[in-house]
Structures are given as structure tokens and as C-alpha cells.
Design a protein around this motif. Structure first.
Motif, PDB file in Angstrom:
ATOM      1  N   PRO A 265     -28.404  13.606  47.511  1.00 16.19           N
ATOM      2  CA  PRO A 265     -28.590  14.771  48.383  1.00 16.19           C
ATOM      3  C   PRO A 265     -29.091  14.437  49.779  1.00 16.19           C
ATOM      4  O   PRO A 265     -28.719  15.116  50.732  1.00 16.19           O
ATOM      5  N   TYR A 266     -29.938  13.398  49.920  1.00 19.96           N
ATOM      6  CA  TYR A 266     -30.449  13.084  51.260  1.00 19.96           C
ATOM      7  C   TYR A 266     -29.324  12.602  52.173  1.00 19.96           C
ATOM      8  O   TYR A 266     -29.261  12.975  53.348  1.00 19.96           O
ATOM      9  N   LEU A 267     -28.446  11.777  51.637  1.00 18.96           N
ATOM     10  CA  LEU A 267     -27.328  11.300  52.443  1.00 18.96           C
ATOM     11  C   LEU A 267     -26.351  12.425  52.716  1.00 18.96           C
ATOM     12  O   LEU A 267     -25.820  12.556  53.825  1.00 18.96           O
ATOM     13  N   ALA A 343     -38.389  11.123  46.701  1.00 16.61           N
ATOM     14  CA  ALA A 343     -38.456  11.266  45.250  1.00 16.61           C
ATOM     15  C   ALA A 343     -37.798  12.537  44.758  1.00 16.61           C
ATOM     16  O   ALA A 343     -37.257  12.572  43.654  1.00 16.61           O
ATOM     17  N   ASN A 344     -37.834  13.613  45.560  1.00 13.95           N
ATOM     18  CA  ASN A 344     -37.325  14.889  45.087  1.00 13.95           C
ATOM     19  C   ASN A 344     -36.841  15.707  46.272  1.00 13.95           C
ATOM     20  O   ASN A 344     -37.638  16.187  47.073  1.00 13.95           O
ATOM     21  N   PHE A 345     -35.523  15.882  46.370  1.00 10.37           N
ATOM     22  CA  PHE A 345     -34.944  16.606  47.497  1.00 10.37           C
ATOM     23  C   PHE A 345     -35.365  18.066  47.488  1.00 10.37           C
ATOM     24  O   PHE A 345     -35.477  18.683  48.544  1.00 10.37           O
ATOM     25  N   ARG A 346     -35.590  18.598  46.294  1.00 10.56           N
ATOM     26  CA  ARG A 346     -36.008  20.001  46.222  1.00 10.56           C
ATOM     27  C   ARG A 346     -37.425  20.166  46.748  1.00 10.56           C
ATOM     28  O   ARG A 346     -37.748  21.165  47.384  1.00 10.56           O
ATOM     29  N   GLU A 347     -38.282  19.177  46.507  1.00 13.18           N
ATOM     30  CA  GLU A 347     -39.650  19.230  47.031  1.00 13.18           C
ATOM     31  C   GLU A 347     -39.654  19.106  48.550  1.00 13.18           C
ATOM     32  O   GLU A 347     -40.396  19.784  49.244  1.00 13.18           O
TER      33      GLU A 347
END
Length: 635
Positions: A265-267, A343-347
Motif C-alpha cells: 500500500p505505501y508504494l 508497520a501498518n498503512f491503516r494506522e
């Protein structure tokens, strides 16, 4: 008193101008109605969602795509009453009373904005938002605003209020390529719009104000706060009872999560933002573009798995809430093969590879030794590890080693492989500070890199991308190549509208790099028991780094892939004096490389260099294998 009089006059003048504006809009609307009796609404019947943008991996296969969620028009009578009420409470409380534009809303916004001295409140009705959505672009122009007001009056003349609401709710944008309440209900909760509860309806009404800021997936806290405001307003307007409000406010926001393992997701988010700037937000989802990226799905999968495993262990143990990032580059091209931004894209969608700037610590030291070798030093030379005091750069500075001990005489090779602080500082002072500063700039370390002795210990801020790009030149024969993740973008006709042109420059000679790289391979030899058995000595180089136990770095290369990892709290908290890179960051690095095929390549350096075996303390040449402290260097 005079100030109050001036403000009162300003408000009266503003109200007068608003009245004139309203009259002009009304006259304009009459003119249009007489000479052009209708707006062509065939745009609605002939709606074409266009073609998605296809994202390719490094093999040319489809990796992901940006497309509109399938728009499924829902009739007005099939929409829950509380859904309509939520949108009216959030966007246009007097919708059923005005004729397209709200004079009262305009006057109220003018007064509020004048009071605050800035734009604190808007005045657009739902009708105006529909007109803007369907017939105008987002450019803020006065003439466009007048046209929008006129068209809104015409729309009210042609359509019923129910038709306007139906059209608006079926076309409003919810972010991430989602248009319409039905598509949003499917995406967020996997349910039909008719099944939405009061709290879910309020969530949808919250999102459209700012899809990026109030997205329930990416910003759950902001979305919840906005949702609660809308629920409260619904109660104040008499749409729901006190009990319904209480129950809706108590519901925890839960939506379908993102598949962070598969989708990177970050990319993907970095790609989306870049492409939105390149082709436009709407065209990204409908323009049929093709994007050739550098991502390797196998490397990304193993990198994500290794990262998740270690972060889960650290967070559930000694470092709750800690975060980090990872980036992997192709050594020769600089192409990004894997990227894990946290660690967590939702966070948090903050991309720590590209956005987090942290002190480099000892990952900076190879530049000090590279410049020393370039100026004539070699790794068999010795220096004394001892207490020193530096006086010519401000207050007296008495640096120390990590364990507050001094080990006496040793070679530069041992000093680099054990990351000795004192000898690195001495080497910097003998070499000259400014040449090292200039070298850092050539390696695209944005810094700033201040010309002080402390840079020897990595008192330089850099992103993980910059650290990886800098270290990569020691695996790439001294050539810097810019890390990049896109090769080209083609439009729907196959024309290249963007082609990457990454920077490429020889920074260090092959002879210098060969000597430094050989010394950088010594650190991994000490971790031989943790290395994959398929590796042979000399097929990998690495460097650890710490910055006051707030960031742990590990960066290493094989002849094919350079990977950099960091672990640390986002707020820069101290992690504890026993938190070293080999305990925190190294397991991620080695976890990735254990899963990759055995390398078939070797590092290529100046062929005139030759291997010699020396005693790592004295620098004296010894017979290979005859001295327990014998190490191999290149000279």
C-alpha cells in the motif's frame, strides 16, 4: 470604537454586494431560461467510466490498477431516509427550501469569513456541488462561480429536489476511485446502500467533505470525529431521536481493511499521488494509462513478510508501537524492487522510506573512509583508539565509543568493521571535513551536512531512500544511481507521456570503492552463523548504524540487490541501550535475503587491486589462516 465602526461598515457593504450578486444571478438565470431553456443532461445517461490505469511490475505483468469502483445508480426511493438526512445535515440543511443557491448561506458565510479574517465557511448548496461535479472543473475563478450559480438555478427549474439528490448521491466522490453511495457502501462495508445504518450513513456524509482527510480506511480517527458531529446535527434538526443519536455515537468505526501484504500500500499510494499530479485525479481512474514500474513482486513479498514478522515480534515484546521501513534497490540501475513504508498503512500512511528524515549514525562512516582512501590512506594503516578532546569547533567535545571503552591500536579495517567512533573522527580530521561534506552531497544526501567533526558519527539527517542510494555506490563500483520506482507512463494510445531519467554519476573510483567494500564485508563475516549457507565470503557488504539509540539502521548489498532498513519510534523516543541494529533491523534484512535465490554474481572492482592478509590490530602482513586475528583487505 473606530475599529468596530469600520468592521460594521465592511459587513454592511459585504451584505449589499451579496444582494447585488444574488440579483445578478437571478437576472442571469432568467436570461438563460429565455434563450437556452435547458442544460443537456445527456452526460448522465451516457456516462462512460472510461478505462482503468494499469500498473505493471518489472516483468511487464499487471501488478495492480487504478479504476473507478463500479458505479451503480440507486433510485431515490431505495435510499434510506437517514442517509438523505445525513447528507443534508452535513452539506445543505436548507436544501428543500432554496432555489439552487442559498442567499442566507451566502450571507452567513460572508459574515463568518469576515469575522475570522479568512475563508472559514463555504456556502455551496448540494445543487451547486452537483453542477460543479458534472459541468465544471475545480479551478477557482470568479466567472466560473457565477456560471455555477446560474446553472444551479436552471437545474432547480428542470429537476425535482428528489432527482437532484438522487443524481448527486450517485455521482459524488468518496476518494480512492469511489463514486456514488452504492460503490462506497460496497467498498467500506460490503453491503447494499439500503442496508446502511445511521452511523454508516453519517460516515459517508463525513467523507465527501474531504475524501483524503476523512477516509475511514486511512484516517479513522478524523472520520469518526466528523461522523459524530453529523450525527449530533441530525439530532438537533429532529431527524433522529436522542436514543438513536446515543446508539450511533457509541458504534465503533469498522470498515473493510486493506490487504497490506499483497498490495504494497505505501508504494501504491506513492504511485497514486505521483500519477494524480501527472495526469489528474479523474484521468488516473478513467484515462486508460499504462505505468511500467520497477517493483519485483517476489522481492516485495519476501520483504513485507520479513518486515511484518520482526515488527510483530518487537511490538509485542520490548518495543511496543515501534515502527520502521525498508527499501530494496537493483544495484546497477537503482530501480526500487521493494518498498515497505511502515508497520501498518491503516494506522499511518506516512511513507517512512521517502518522508522520514533521521540521523544516519554509523551508516555515514563509509564516506569518511572512502575519502581517506582517495587521499592516500589504506586499511592496513593503524590508529590509536583513545580519549580525545576537540576544541576548535565551539565547546570542547570529548567523544566516546558506544561502550565507553578504548581499545588502543588497531587498523582502519578493524575500525570500520567494528564501527569505532574515535578512529573514525581522527580519520575525518586528518582527511579534512569539507571533502567529506562534498562527497556526501555527491551521494545526494540532502542533509544539511554541517562541516563539523560530529558528521563522522553520522550527525546528518537523511531518508532511508538517501541512505540506500549512498551505500549502493559501494556495490556499484563507485557509480551513484538515483533510486526510482517508475520507468515510463503511456497514454491510452501508447504514447509515452513520461519517461524516468534517473541521475547516474561516477562518484568514487573503482580502486577506492574496492578497498572500502572489502572492509565493509568484514562486518558480515562476524555474523557468519546467521548468514544463509548458500553465500560465500565476500558476496555481501554491510554497515550498521545507531543514532543515540533512537534509530537502528542496517544497510547491506549483494552484487544484485541493496537493501536498507531502519527501526525507530516516529516521535524519536529512546529505544533502550541494548537496542542495537543486529537485534532490531538486521533480522529483517537477513529474513529477506534468505528467501532470495543464491547470487551468481560477484562484485567487480579495479583489477589492479590485490588481496593481502594482515593482522587486524597491527596491520602487519600475515600468512592466511596462520593468525587468529588475520583479515583480508584489498590494496
Amino acid at each position: 470604537m473606530a475599529v468596530m465602526v469600520i468592521k460594521l461598515r465592511t459587513i454592511i457593504l459585504s451584505l449589499f454586494l451579496c444582494g447585488c450578486f444574488a440579483i445578478a444571478c437571478a437576472l442571469g438565470a432568467i436570461f438563460f431560461l429565455l434563450h437556452n431553456n435547458c442544460i443537456n443532461f445527456s452526460v448522465l445517461e451516457n456516462y462512460n467510466p472510461g478505462a482503468p490505469t494499469i500498473i505493471l511490475d518489472d516483468s511487464g505483468a499487471e501488478w495492480t490498477r487504478f479504476q473507478l469502483d463500479k458505479r451503480e445508480p440507486v433510485p431515490y426511493d431505495q435510499m434510506p431516509t437517514h442517509l438523505i438526512q445525513a447528507f443534508l445535515a452535513a452539506e445543505d440543511r436548507s436544501f428543500f427550501e432554496h432555489a439552487g443557491i442559498s442567499i442566507r448561506g451566502i450571507l452567513r458565510s460572508v459574515v463568518v469569513n469576515l469575522y475570522h479574517g479568512r475563508k472559514a465557511q463555504g456556502a455551496s448548496t448540494i445543487t451547486q456541488q452537483l453542477v460543479k461535479l458534472l459541468f465544471f472543473d475545480s479551478r477557482k475563478m470568479f466567472i466560473r462561480k457565477i456560471k455555477e450559480q446560474i446553472c444551479s438555478i436552471i437545474v432547480e427549474y428542470q429537476l425535482t429536489k428528489q432527482q437532484i439528490l438522487q443524481t448527486y448521491l450517485n455521482h459524488v466522490y468518496f476518494g480512492c476511485g469511489i463514486y456514488g453511495v452504492q460503490a462506497a457502501a460496497h467498498r467500506f462495508w460490503a453491503k447494499d446502500v439500503s442496508e446502511l445504518s445511521i452511523d454508516e450513513s453519517a460516515v459517508l456524509a463525513a467523507v465527501i467533505c474531504s475524501p483524503r482527510h476523512y477516509c475511514p480506511i486511512l484516517s479513522p480517527l478524523s472520520c469518526t470525529n466528523r461522523r459524530n458531529v453529523i450525527i449530533t446535527v441530525m439530532h438537533q434538526l429532529g431527524h433522529i431521536t436522542h436514543e438513536q443519536m446515543r446508539d450511533a455515537l457509541a458504534v465503533k468505526l469498522v470498515v473493510k481493511d486493506l490487504d497490506t501484504t499483497v498490495s504494497a500500500p505505501y508504494l501504491k499510494e506513492t504511485l497514486r499521488l505521483f500519477l494524480e499530479d501527472l495526469v489528474g485525479k479523474r484521468a488516473l481512474y478513467t484515462g486508460g494509462f499504462q505505468v511500467q514500474t520497477t517493483i519485483n513482486r517476489q522481492v516485495q513479498h519476501h520483504a513485507q513478510a520479513a518486515f511484518d514478522k520482526q515488527l510483530t515480534s518487537l511490538r509485542s515484546g520490548v518495543l511496543p508501537g515501534v515502527d520502521g521501513a525498508l527499501i530494496s534497490l537493483d544495484v546497477q540501475t537503482g530501480a526500487i524492487k521493494a518498498l515497505v513504508g511502515g508497520a501498518n498503512f491503516r494506522e499511518s500512511k506516512w511513507n517512512r522510506v521517502l518522508q522520514a528524515r533521521r540521523q544516519m549514525g554509523s551508516t555515514f562512516k563509509p564516506l569518511v573512509y572512502a575519502m581517506a582512501v582517495q587521499k592516500g590512506a589504506n586499511f592496513a594503516q593503524t590508529e590509536v583508539d583513545e580519549p580525545i578532546a576537540i576544541e576548535n569547533y565551539g565547546p570542547v567535545w570529548r567523544p566516546n565509543n558506544v561502550y565507553n571503552t578504548f581499545d588502543g591500536t588497531m587498523t582502519l579495517a578493524r575500525a570500520l568493521s567494528y564501527s569505532n567512533n574515535i578512529i573514525t573522527i581522527k580519520t575525518l580530521l586528518k582527511t579534512g571535513i569539507q571533502p567529506v561534506v562534498d562527497l556526501a552531497k555527491q551521494c545526494r544526501i540532502a542533509g544539511p551536512v554541517h562541516p563539523y567533526p560530529s558528521i563522522a558519527l553520522g550527525c546528518v539527517d537523511a531518508t532511508l531512500r538517501e541512505v540506500a542510494g549512498m551505500f549502493n555506490l559501494f556495490a556499484n563500483d563507485g557509480v551513484y544511481v538515483e533510486p526510482h520506482y517508475i520507468k515510463w507512463v503511456k497514454d491510452c494510445w501508447g504514447n509515452k507521456i513520461y519517461k524516468s531519467n534517473p541521475e547516474c554519476e561516477r562518484v568514487l573510483s573503482s580502486r577506492v570503492v574496492g578497498q572500502v567494500a572489502k572492509a565493509l564485508s568484514l562486518g558480515l563475516i562476524r555474523a557468519r552463523d546467521r548468514l544463509p549457507k548458500k553465500w560465500v565470503e565476500g558476496h555481501a557488504i554491510s554497515k550498521t548504524g545507531t543514532s543515540d539509540f533512537r534509530t537502528c539502521w542496517f544497510v547491506g548489498s549483494t552484487p544484485e540487490l541493496t537493501t536498507a532498513v531502519y527501526i525507530g519510534y516516529d516521535d524519536g523516543r529512546h529505544m533502550g541501550k541494548d537496542m542495537f541494529p543486529l537485534r532490531t533491523a538486521f533480522p529483517i534484512w537477513i529474513g529477506l535475503y534468505k528467501e532470495l535465490p543464491a547470487t551468481q554474481k560477484t562484485f567487480v572492482f579495479d583489477p589492479t587491486l590485490k588481496e593481502v592478509t594482515i593482522n587486524e590490530l597491527t596491520g602487519q602482513m600475515v600468512t592466511p589462516g596462520a593468525d587468529a586475528q588475520g583479515i583480508t583487505i584489498l590494496v
